[in-house]
Design a protein around this motif. Structure first.
Motif, PDB file in Angstrom:
ATOM      1  N   PRO A  38       0.814  -1.218   0.000  1.00  0.00           N
ATOM      2  CA  PRO A  38       0.000   0.000   0.000  1.00  0.00           C
ATOM      3  C   PRO A  38       0.847   1.268   0.000  1.00  0.00           C
ATOM      4  O   PRO A  38       0.332   2.358  -0.189  1.00  0.00           O
ATOM      5  CB  PRO A  38      -0.785  -0.114   1.312  1.00  0.00           C
ATOM      6  N   PHE A  39       2.171   1.105   0.205  1.00  0.00           N
ATOM      7  CA  PHE A  39       3.065   2.258   0.281  1.00  0.00           C
ATOM      8  C   PHE A  39       4.043   2.210  -0.894  1.00  0.00           C
ATOM      9  O   PHE A  39       4.063   1.263  -1.651  1.00  0.00           O
ATOM     10  CB  PHE A  39       3.856   2.235   1.591  1.00  0.00           C
ATOM     11  N   GLU A  40       4.867   3.240  -0.951  1.00  0.00           N
ATOM     12  CA  GLU A  40       5.957   3.199  -1.911  1.00  0.00           C
ATOM     13  C   GLU A  40       6.869   2.044  -1.561  1.00  0.00           C
ATOM     14  O   GLU A  40       7.105   1.758  -0.383  1.00  0.00           O
ATOM     15  CB  GLU A  40       6.768   4.499  -1.837  1.00  0.00           C
ATOM     16  N   ILE A  41       7.362   1.385  -2.557  1.00  0.00           N
ATOM     17  CA  ILE A  41       8.280   0.271  -2.314  1.00  0.00           C
ATOM     18  C   ILE A  41       9.216   0.181  -3.513  1.00  0.00           C
ATOM     19  O   ILE A  41       8.848   0.614  -4.612  1.00  0.00           O
ATOM     20  CB  ILE A  41       7.505  -1.051  -2.127  1.00  0.00           C
ATOM     21  N   GLY A  42      10.419  -0.342  -3.290  1.00  0.00           N
ATOM     22  CA  GLY A  42      11.357  -0.430  -4.396  1.00  0.00           C
ATOM     23  C   GLY A  42      12.402  -1.487  -4.171  1.00  0.00           C
ATOM     24  O   GLY A  42      12.449  -2.132  -3.121  1.00  0.00           O
ATOM     25  N   VAL A  66       9.927   2.560   4.275  1.00  0.00           N
ATOM     26  CA  VAL A  66       8.938   3.039   3.299  1.00  0.00           C
ATOM     27  C   VAL A  66       7.934   3.958   3.988  1.00  0.00           C
ATOM     28  O   VAL A  66       7.703   3.858   5.191  1.00  0.00           O
ATOM     29  CB  VAL A  66       8.164   1.872   2.632  1.00  0.00           C
ATOM     30  N   ASN A  67       7.355   4.855   3.221  1.00  0.00           N
ATOM     31  CA  ASN A  67       6.182   5.591   3.689  1.00  0.00           C
ATOM     32  C   ASN A  67       5.323   5.931   2.491  1.00  0.00           C
ATOM     33  O   ASN A  67       5.542   5.404   1.392  1.00  0.00           O
ATOM     34  CB  ASN A  67       6.582   6.807   4.533  1.00  0.00           C
ATOM     35  N   ASP A  68       4.339   6.784   2.701  1.00  0.00           N
ATOM     36  CA  ASP A  68       3.365   7.052   1.632  1.00  0.00           C
ATOM     37  C   ASP A  68       4.019   7.631   0.385  1.00  0.00           C
ATOM     38  O   ASP A  68       3.532   7.444  -0.716  1.00  0.00           O
ATOM     39  CB  ASP A  68       2.329   8.088   2.101  1.00  0.00           C
ATOM     40  N   ILE A  69       5.074   8.380   0.558  1.00  0.00           N
ATOM     41  CA  ILE A  69       5.571   9.152  -0.577  1.00  0.00           C
ATOM     42  C   ILE A  69       7.022   8.871  -0.933  1.00  0.00           C
ATOM     43  O   ILE A  69       7.553   9.475  -1.841  1.00  0.00           O
ATOM     44  CB  ILE A  69       5.428  10.669  -0.331  1.00  0.00           C
ATOM     45  N   ALA A  70       7.692   8.006  -0.223  1.00  0.00           N
ATOM     46  CA  ALA A  70       9.103   7.837  -0.548  1.00  0.00           C
ATOM     47  C   ALA A  70       9.594   6.459  -0.173  1.00  0.00           C
ATOM     48  O   ALA A  70       9.099   5.841   0.759  1.00  0.00           O
ATOM     49  CB  ALA A  70       9.946   8.884   0.174  1.00  0.00           C
ATOM     50  N   ALA A 103       2.846   3.567  -5.491  1.00  0.00           N
ATOM     51  CA  ALA A 103       1.584   3.119  -4.888  1.00  0.00           C
ATOM     52  C   ALA A 103       0.398   3.755  -5.632  1.00  0.00           C
ATOM     53  O   ALA A 103       0.251   3.548  -6.830  1.00  0.00           O
ATOM     54  CB  ALA A 103       1.551   3.405  -3.398  1.00  0.00           C
ATOM     55  N   HIS A 104      -0.416   4.571  -4.951  1.00  0.00           N
ATOM     56  CA  HIS A 104      -1.627   5.115  -5.586  1.00  0.00           C
ATOM     57  C   HIS A 104      -1.352   6.382  -6.383  1.00  0.00           C
ATOM     58  O   HIS A 104      -2.245   6.923  -7.033  1.00  0.00           O
ATOM     59  CB  HIS A 104      -2.682   5.386  -4.514  1.00  0.00           C
ATOM     60  N   GLU A 105      -0.104   6.910  -6.313  1.00  0.00           N
ATOM     61  CA  GLU A 105       0.216   8.140  -7.050  1.00  0.00           C
ATOM     62  C   GLU A 105       0.675   7.802  -8.477  1.00  0.00           C
ATOM     63  O   GLU A 105       1.117   6.689  -8.745  1.00  0.00           O
ATOM     64  CB  GLU A 105       1.356   8.899  -6.354  1.00  0.00           C
TER      65      GLU A 105
END
Ligand SMILES: [Zn+2]
Length: 189
Positions: A38-42, A66-70, A103-105
């Motif tokens: 559900p978050f940014e992942i790489g 990880v977090n929502d944006i990075a 993620a959703h962005e």
């Protein structure tokens, strides 16, 4: 998004825009990681040159915050991955892909992404950004001399069938390798 500067009108042909293809197992791993976090992942990936184009042969998840944006790659985790590759007889020189999901962005190259790309110590690096809609952007960055070329992503498919067991296994792997940290509101997006 940052676009490549327009040609100033010289005789140089525009740079070739390579294609990035995936083996079926590599594509499957990438899509499952992207869709099930559900978050940014790489992570990183192994790449083989195919003439002027490239084939991704494996997609690897590394330990990360990880977090929502990075998402930031942990340099210790990357070093451990290099060792693992050596020990399993694989060529760490093929570690030329950095992939991540927004993620959703929408997929685009954020300031953090540009900083990440600048830090790779390689002759070149391929970067891929995706999201939950499985939209993809890709680029190739050369470091000496520094230049960026846009890359076409040859998507084998828009989706794939996955069993509940497979999804559960991927989610467990993501949970084991990621640490969710609070969003830093001062970070440049
Ligand atoms: Zn990004």
């Amino acid at each position: 998004m940052i676009f490549q500067p327009a040609d100033a009108g010289g005789d140089e042909p525009p740079p070739y825009e390579p294609h990035l293809a995936f083996t079926a197992p590599a594509w499957r791993k990438l899509v499952l990681y992207v869709l099930n976090c559900p978050f940014e992942i790489g992570g990183l990936g192994l790449v083989e040159a195919r003439g002027q184009d490239f084939l991704v042969t494996d997609v690897l998840l590394v330990e990360q915050d990880v977090n929502d944006i990075a998402t930031r790659l942990d340099s210790g985790a990357v070093s451990a991955l290099l060792l693992q590759l050596l020990e399993s007889g694989r060529d760490p020189g093929e570690l030329k892909l950095w992939w991540h999901s927004h993620a959703h962005e929408a997929p685009f190259w954020s300031g953090v992404d540009e900083q990440t790309i600048e830090r790779f110590q390689n002759d070149f690096m391929l970067s891929v950004v995706s999201n939950h809609e499985l939209r993809f952007l890709a680029r190739q960055d050369h470091y000496a001399p520094r230049r960026t070329t846009w890359v076409w992503v040859d998507k084998p498919s828009d989706g794939l069938e996955s069993s509940p067991e497979e999804v559960e296994a991927v989610r467990a792997e993501i949970a084991a390798r990621t640490r969710h940290v609070p969003r830093d509101r001062t970070r440049i997006f």
